[in-house]
Design a protein around this motif. Structure first.
Motif, PDB file in Angstrom:
ATOM      1  N   PRO A   1      58.592  33.603  26.118  1.00  0.00           N
ATOM      2  CA  PRO A   1      58.844  33.761  25.156  1.00  0.00           C
ATOM      3  C   PRO A   1      59.905  32.375  26.466  1.00  0.00           C
ATOM      4  CG  PRO A   1      59.379  35.620  24.385  1.00  0.00           C
ATOM      5  CD  PRO A   1      58.740  35.610  25.494  1.00  0.00           C
ATOM      6  N   ASP A   2      60.855  32.737  27.022  1.00  0.00           N
ATOM      7  CA  ASP A   2      61.733  32.088  27.923  1.00  0.00           C
ATOM      8  C   ASP A   2      60.770  30.956  28.806  1.00  0.00           C
ATOM      9  OD1 ASP A   2      61.176  33.680  29.832  1.00  0.00           O
ATOM     10  OD2 ASP A   2      62.983  34.238  29.838  1.00  0.00           O
ATOM     11  N   GLY A   3      59.758  30.516  28.797  1.00  0.00           N
ATOM     12  CA  GLY A   3      59.155  29.979  29.350  1.00  0.00           C
ATOM     13  C   GLY A   3      58.978  30.697  30.505  1.00  0.00           C
ATOM     14  N   GLY A   4      58.851  31.736  31.413  1.00  0.00           N
ATOM     15  CA  GLY A   4      58.347  32.430  32.477  1.00  0.00           C
ATOM     16  C   GLY A   4      57.262  32.142  31.913  1.00  0.00           C
ATOM     17  N   ILE A   5      56.416  32.112  33.313  1.00  0.00           N
ATOM     18  CA  ILE A   5      54.990  32.169  33.705  1.00  0.00           C
ATOM     19  C   ILE A   5      54.761  33.416  35.127  1.00  0.00           C
ATOM     20  CG2 ILE A   5      52.324  31.339  33.853  1.00  0.00           C
ATOM     21  CD1 ILE A   5      53.498  29.001  32.302  1.00  0.00           C
ATOM     22  N   VAL A   6      54.235  34.540  34.170  1.00  0.00           N
ATOM     23  CA  VAL A   6      53.364  34.980  35.786  1.00  0.00           C
ATOM     24  C   VAL A   6      52.447  35.273  35.549  1.00  0.00           C
ATOM     25  CG1 VAL A   6      54.092  37.314  36.596  1.00  0.00           C
ATOM     26  CG2 VAL A   6      55.479  36.666  35.548  1.00  0.00           C
ATOM     27  N   LYS A   7      51.264  35.518  36.388  1.00  0.00           N
ATOM     28  CA  LYS A   7      49.946  34.949  37.226  1.00  0.00           C
ATOM     29  C   LYS A   7      49.797  36.185  37.615  1.00  0.00           C
ATOM     30  CE  LYS A   7      46.286  34.303  39.782  1.00  0.00           C
ATOM     31  NZ  LYS A   7      46.140  33.198  41.196  1.00  0.00           N
ATOM     32  N   ILE A   8      49.109  37.008  36.942  1.00  0.00           N
ATOM     33  CA  ILE A   8      48.597  38.878  36.858  1.00  0.00           C
ATOM     34  C   ILE A   8      47.740  39.200  38.035  1.00  0.00           C
ATOM     35  CG2 ILE A   8      47.626  40.786  36.406  1.00  0.00           C
ATOM     36  CD1 ILE A   8      50.623  40.103  34.636  1.00  0.00           C
ATOM     37  N   ASN A   9      47.917  39.606  39.705  1.00  0.00           N
ATOM     38  CA  ASN A   9      46.414  39.259  40.631  1.00  0.00           C
ATOM     39  C   ASN A   9      46.248  40.565  40.802  1.00  0.00           C
ATOM     40  OD1 ASN A   9      48.522  41.642  41.717  1.00  0.00           O
ATOM     41  ND2 ASN A   9      49.320  39.907  43.375  1.00  0.00           N
ATOM     42  N   GLN A  10      46.452  41.882  39.849  1.00  0.00           N
ATOM     43  CA  GLN A  10      45.154  43.042  40.139  1.00  0.00           C
ATOM     44  C   GLN A  10      43.738  42.930  39.660  1.00  0.00           C
ATOM     45  OE1 GLN A  10      47.486  45.013  36.925  1.00  0.00           O
ATOM     46  NE2 GLN A  10      45.848  45.783  36.610  1.00  0.00           N
ATOM     47  N   PHE A  11      42.865  41.709  39.505  1.00  0.00           N
ATOM     48  CA  PHE A  11      41.999  41.489  38.733  1.00  0.00           C
ATOM     49  C   PHE A  11      41.412  40.348  39.774  1.00  0.00           C
ATOM     50  CE2 PHE A  11      44.660  42.085  34.852  1.00  0.00           C
ATOM     51  CZ  PHE A  11      43.969  42.697  34.330  1.00  0.00           C
ATOM     52  N   GLU A  12      42.014  40.250  40.608  1.00  0.00           N
ATOM     53  CA  GLU A  12      41.439  39.243  41.915  1.00  0.00           C
ATOM     54  C   GLU A  12      40.094  39.960  42.309  1.00  0.00           C
ATOM     55  OE1 GLU A  12      44.713  37.044  43.958  1.00  0.00           O
ATOM     56  OE2 GLU A  12      45.234  36.101  42.352  1.00  0.00           O
ATOM     57  N   GLY A  13      39.237  39.557  42.293  1.00  0.00           N
ATOM     58  CA  GLY A  13      37.909  39.902  43.235  1.00  0.00           C
ATOM     59  C   GLY A  13      37.598  41.140  42.866  1.00  0.00           C
ATOM     60  N   LEU A  14      37.960  41.734  41.424  1.00  0.00           N
ATOM     61  CA  LEU A  14      36.942  42.556  40.257  1.00  0.00           C
ATOM     62  C   LEU A  14      35.570  42.610  40.406  1.00  0.00           C
ATOM     63  CD1 LEU A  14      38.395  44.863  39.629  1.00  0.00           C
ATOM     64  CD2 LEU A  14      38.107  43.893  36.525  1.00  0.00           C
ATOM     65  N   GLY A  15      35.311  41.567  40.041  1.00  0.00           N
ATOM     66  CA  GLY A  15      33.929  41.352  40.170  1.00  0.00           C
ATOM     67  C   GLY A  15      33.029  41.416  41.491  1.00  0.00           C
ATOM     68  N   GLU A  16      33.553  40.989  42.125  1.00  0.00           N
ATOM     69  CA  GLU A  16      33.297  41.126  43.646  1.00  0.00           C
ATOM     70  C   GLU A  16      32.203  42.782  44.419  1.00  0.00           C
ATOM     71  OE1 GLU A  16      36.081  39.668  46.527  1.00  0.00           O
ATOM     72  OE2 GLU A  16      36.157  37.760  45.683  1.00  0.00           O
ATOM     73  N   GLY A  17      30.886  42.308  44.589  1.00  0.00           N
ATOM     74  CA  GLY A  17      30.700  43.388  44.754  1.00  0.00           C
ATOM     75  C   GLY A  17      30.210  44.617  43.875  1.00  0.00           C
ATOM     76  N   GLU A  18      30.747  43.724  42.951  1.00  0.00           N
ATOM     77  CA  GLU A  18      30.300  44.345  41.204  1.00  0.00           C
ATOM     78  C   GLU A  18      28.597  44.148  41.483  1.00  0.00           C
ATOM     79  OE1 GLU A  18      30.927  44.089  37.219  1.00  0.00           O
ATOM     80  OE2 GLU A  18      32.202  45.206  37.957  1.00  0.00           O
ATOM     81  N   THR A  19      27.409  45.009  41.164  1.00  0.00           N
ATOM     82  CA  THR A  19      25.741  44.468  40.092  1.00  0.00           C
ATOM     83  C   THR A  19      25.940  44.321  39.336  1.00  0.00           C
ATOM     84  OG1 THR A  19      25.228  47.065  39.606  1.00  0.00           O
ATOM     85  CG2 THR A  19      25.326  46.311  42.148  1.00  0.00           C
ATOM     86  N   ALA A  20      24.738  43.750  38.737  1.00  0.00           N
ATOM     87  CA  ALA A  20      24.309  43.235  37.884  1.00  0.00           C
ATOM     88  C   ALA A  20      24.399  44.080  36.815  1.00  0.00           C
ATOM     89  CB  ALA A  20      23.187  42.182  37.333  1.00  0.00           C
ATOM     90  N   ALA A  21      23.719  45.211  37.012  1.00  0.00           N
ATOM     91  CA  ALA A  21      23.711  46.257  36.368  1.00  0.00           C
ATOM     92  C   ALA A  21      24.941  47.120  35.218  1.00  0.00           C
ATOM     93  CB  ALA A  21      22.985  47.556  36.476  1.00  0.00           C
ATOM     94  N   ALA A  22      26.540  47.213  36.545  1.00  0.00           N
ATOM     95  CA  ALA A  22      27.259  47.349  36.326  1.00  0.00           C
ATOM     96  C   ALA A  22      28.086  46.267  35.361  1.00  0.00           C
ATOM     97  CB  ALA A  22      28.141  47.239  37.128  1.00  0.00           C
ATOM     98  N   ALA A  23      28.191  45.505  35.255  1.00  0.00           N
ATOM     99  CA  ALA A  23      28.108  44.144  34.695  1.00  0.00           C
ATOM    100  C   ALA A  23      27.262  44.571  33.295  1.00  0.00           C
ATOM    101  CB  ALA A  23      28.733  42.746  34.983  1.00  0.00           C
ATOM    102  N   LYS A  24      26.550  45.013  33.759  1.00  0.00           N
ATOM    103  CA  LYS A  24      25.553  44.771  32.042  1.00  0.00           C
ATOM    104  C   LYS A  24      25.668  45.854  31.341  1.00  0.00           C
ATOM    105  CE  LYS A  24      21.634  44.161  30.308  1.00  0.00           C
ATOM    106  NZ  LYS A  24      19.625  44.326  31.236  1.00  0.00           N
ATOM    107  N   THR A  25      26.284  47.001  32.477  1.00  0.00           N
ATOM    108  CA  THR A  25      27.013  48.148  30.675  1.00  0.00           C
ATOM    109  C   THR A  25      28.146  48.074  30.738  1.00  0.00           C
ATOM    110  OG1 THR A  25      25.263  48.949  32.772  1.00  0.00           O
ATOM    111  CG2 THR A  25      27.277  50.770  31.454  1.00  0.00           C
ATOM    112  N   LYS A  26      28.861  47.839  31.009  1.00  0.00           N
ATOM    113  CA  LYS A  26      30.743  47.040  30.532  1.00  0.00           C
ATOM    114  C   LYS A  26      29.849  46.034  29.702  1.00  0.00           C
ATOM    115  CE  LYS A  26      32.650  47.825  35.320  1.00  0.00           C
ATOM    116  NZ  LYS A  26      33.980  46.985  36.628  1.00  0.00           N
ATOM    117  N   THR A  27      29.376  45.870  29.635  1.00  0.00           N
ATOM    118  CA  THR A  27      29.250  44.617  28.400  1.00  0.00           C
ATOM    119  C   THR A  27      29.536  45.250  26.459  1.00  0.00           C
ATOM    120  OG1 THR A  27      26.937  43.876  28.420  1.00  0.00           O
ATOM    121  CG2 THR A  27      28.882  42.570  29.718  1.00  0.00           C
TER     122      THR A  27
END
Length: 117
Positions: free
Chosen positions: A90-116
Motif C-alpha cells: 500500500p505504501d507504494g513499495g514493490i518487491v519482485k519475488i525471485n524464488q520462482f525463477e527457473g521453476l519450470g526449467e527441466g520440468e517434463t511436459a507430463a509433470a506440468a500436465k499433472t500439476k494442472t
C-alpha cells in the motif's frame, strides 16, 4: 449518426481525456489468460503444441482461478513471455519475488500436465 472517436475526444476536457487514458491503460494491463493468448494471435491448439500438452489442458488452465506458478510460467513462456511475481504494498513499495525463477526449467511436459489437475 456515427461519429469518430477522435472528434468526441477533441471535445473532452483535459481532465476527462486524462481519465480516459488512465482507464484505457488499466484495461490494457489487466487481461485474463485467454484474452492475452488471443491478443498474441495464438490458438489453444498451437499453445498446447508448444507446451507439450493437449488443447483441453490449455482450456483448463485458462478457466482455472487457482493455477500452480510453474504451470502459469509454462503457459506464459509458450507465448514467448516471462512470468514475474511481484508484491505491491500500500505504501507504494514493490518487491519482485525471485524464488520462482527457473521453476519450470527441466520440468517434463507430463509433470506440468499433472500439476494442472
Amino acid at each position: 449518426m456515427a461519429r469518430k472517436f477522435s472528434e468526441l475526444r477533441a471535445k473532452m476536457s483535459p481532465a476527462a481525456r486524462a481519465e480516459s487514458e488512465r482507464e484505457f491503460r488499466r484495461i490494457a494491463e489487466e487481461m485474463p489468460l485467454q484474452k492475452v493468448r488471443e491478443a498474441r494471435h495464438l490458438t489453444q491448439a498451437s499453445l498446447a503444441n508448444v507446451m507439450g500438452v493437449s488443447q483441453s489442458e490449455v482450456s483448463k488452465i485458462e478457466r482455472r482461478t487457482d493455477v500452480y506458478v510453474s504451470t502459469l510460467g509454462s503457459y506464459v513462456e509458450a507465448m514467448g513471455g516471462r512470468l514475474e511475481v511481484s508484491v505491491i504494498f500500500p505504501d507504494g513499495g514493490i518487491v519482485k519475488i525471485n524464488q520462482f525463477e527457473g521453476l519450470g526449467e527441466g520440468e517434463t511436459a507430463a509433470a506440468a500436465k499433472t500439476k494442472t489437475r
